[in-house]
Design an enzyme around this catalytic site. Structure first.
Site, PDB file in Angstrom:
ATOM      1  N   HIS A  98      82.620  48.427  32.351  1.00  0.00           N
ATOM      2  CA  HIS A  98      83.431  47.225  32.552  1.00  0.00           C
ATOM      3  C   HIS A  98      82.625  46.015  33.019  1.00  0.00           C
ATOM      4  CE1 HIS A  98      86.907  49.426  31.532  1.00  0.00           C
ATOM      5  NE2 HIS A  98      87.257  49.882  32.714  1.00  0.00           N
ATOM      6  N   HIS A 152      93.084  44.914  32.840  1.00  0.00           N
ATOM      7  CA  HIS A 152      93.167  46.295  33.326  1.00  0.00           C
ATOM      8  C   HIS A 152      94.384  46.528  34.219  1.00  0.00           C
ATOM      9  CE1 HIS A 152      91.605  50.244  34.532  1.00  0.00           C
ATOM     10  NE2 HIS A 152      90.617  50.088  33.671  1.00  0.00           N
ATOM     11  N   GLU A 202      94.532  48.933  27.499  1.00  0.00           N
ATOM     12  CA  GLU A 202      93.381  48.032  27.470  1.00  0.00           C
ATOM     13  C   GLU A 202      93.034  47.680  26.017  1.00  0.00           C
ATOM     14  OE1 GLU A 202      90.245  49.760  30.110  1.00  0.00           O
ATOM     15  OE2 GLU A 202      91.869  51.160  30.607  1.00  0.00           O
TER      16      GLU A 202
END
Length: 343
Positions: free
Chosen positions: A100, A174, A308
């Site tokens: 991420h 997220h 996502e």
């Protein structure tokens, strides 16, 4: 209506409300959605996302609650990739892998925010430029992310970006959803939908093997709404690897609408998702435990589910996945729309 509350350390909390009372709260830190209130079948407004009781807890936010994710959402194998015959080494933050955007990813950025009210919509425009070399990524990446709340209870997230050097980009949000309202129950009794014929196989470190598997005749077949408890209770090695749940990338089936969804029979809340992204990572909160003080209660396994929408970082190491390289002169433009109704 939009309200701004100044917090400490330059943090601001924005509250966006439509005429029906649907309410969105967003921090300029990380572009984090801290709360989203939508009505149930009886018109009761309740929060349907996971968020900390104390806003200061978002400083670390290891579960990425509500955050904007980038420069590349997901795991990059060995924290490196090759582009134009050059190897780029990124910062590792999950063992030897890069997750991420790394430890200083966009979830840790203080975004510049511009509120707007126009054409029966209101929302927030968030701006940030990631400098060449930050986190190991090439190129100055200029971004504009827009949260729009409509009068018909839709939340649209539009991601735009340009770069001055070729660089991998796939942005997402997220947020963990739980349509029970106020986190009354886990998502096990809720039903999930993903319009997908194929999902990625993962190894024991949650890194893609490069293989795409058929969703048919597996717990990953979510082409019609399926209770998540049915998924969790099915013995399957890929579910075991992910921690007794799903943490996998699904390729969207072309022309199917909606692309994804979530339904809670008890509250009657229905969320459907449209996106021009090629797929999504579905994460069912397998890593959550009871150690976190959330707004309404302590956290627990499977308390939320993330949709996502994104491309997939396995494209940097394997063929067969949608390309995620953004080049100078191109515009990254992706939008995901969450629609909330009841039935």
């Amino acid at each position: 209506m939009i309200e701004k509350t100044a917090l400490q350390d330059g943090w601001d909390l924005y509250t966006v409300t439509n005429k029906k009372g649907m309410r969105l709260e967003v921090l300029n830190f990380g572009g984090i959605i801290t709360s989203l209130e939508v009505p149930d079948k009886d018109g009761n407004l309740e929060n349907i996302v996971l968020g900390y009781r104390n806003l200061q807890d978002y400083q670390d936010n290891p579960n990425y609650f509500g955050a904007l994710i980038g420069q590349v959402a997901g795991r990059i194998q060995e924290s490196k990739f090759e582009l134009d015959n050059e190897t780029f080494q990124l910062e590792a933050n999950e063992g030897k892998h890069h997750l991420h955007g790394g430890p200083e990813g966009f979830h840790q950025v203080l975004w510049e925010v511009e509120p707007f009210e126009e054409n029966e919509t209101n929302g927030l425009r968030l701006y940030h430029t990631s400098k060449d070399g930050e986190g190991g990524y090439p190129g100055n990446l200029t971004m504009n992310v827009t949260y729009t709340l409509t009068e018909d209870n839709k939340l649209a997230i539009l991601y735009k970006a340009t770069t001055d050097k070729a660089t991998p980009v796939t942005l997402t949000n997220h947020t963990y959803f739980n349509l029970s309202g106020g986190l009354k129950r886990t998502v096990a009794t809720q039903q999930a939908l993903v319009a997908s014929d194929q999902y990625t196989e993962l190894d024991e470190e949650l890194i893609s093997t490069g293989r795409l598997l058929d969703t048919a005749a597996s717990p990953f077949d979510l082409r019609s709404f399926k209770p998540l408890q049915e998924v969790f209770s099915t013995p399957h090695n890929q579910l075991r690897i992910a921690g007794a749940g799903i943490d996998h990338y699904f390729l969207f089936t072309n022309n199917e609408k909606p692309k994804a969804g979530l339904y809670d029979p008890e509250s009657g809340r229905l969320m459907t998702i449209e996106s021009n992204q090629p797929g999504l990572v579905l994460y069912t909160g397998n890593g959550l435990d009871n150690s976190l003080e959330l707004k309404e209660r302590k956290s627990e396994k499977h308390l939320g589910i993330c949709f996502e929408t994104q491309a997939f970082p396995a494209a940097l190491h394997h063929d067969g996945f949608p390309d995620l390289i953004l080049k100078p002169g191109e515009e990254y433009r992706k939008e995901t729309i969450f629609s909330f109704t009841t039935k």
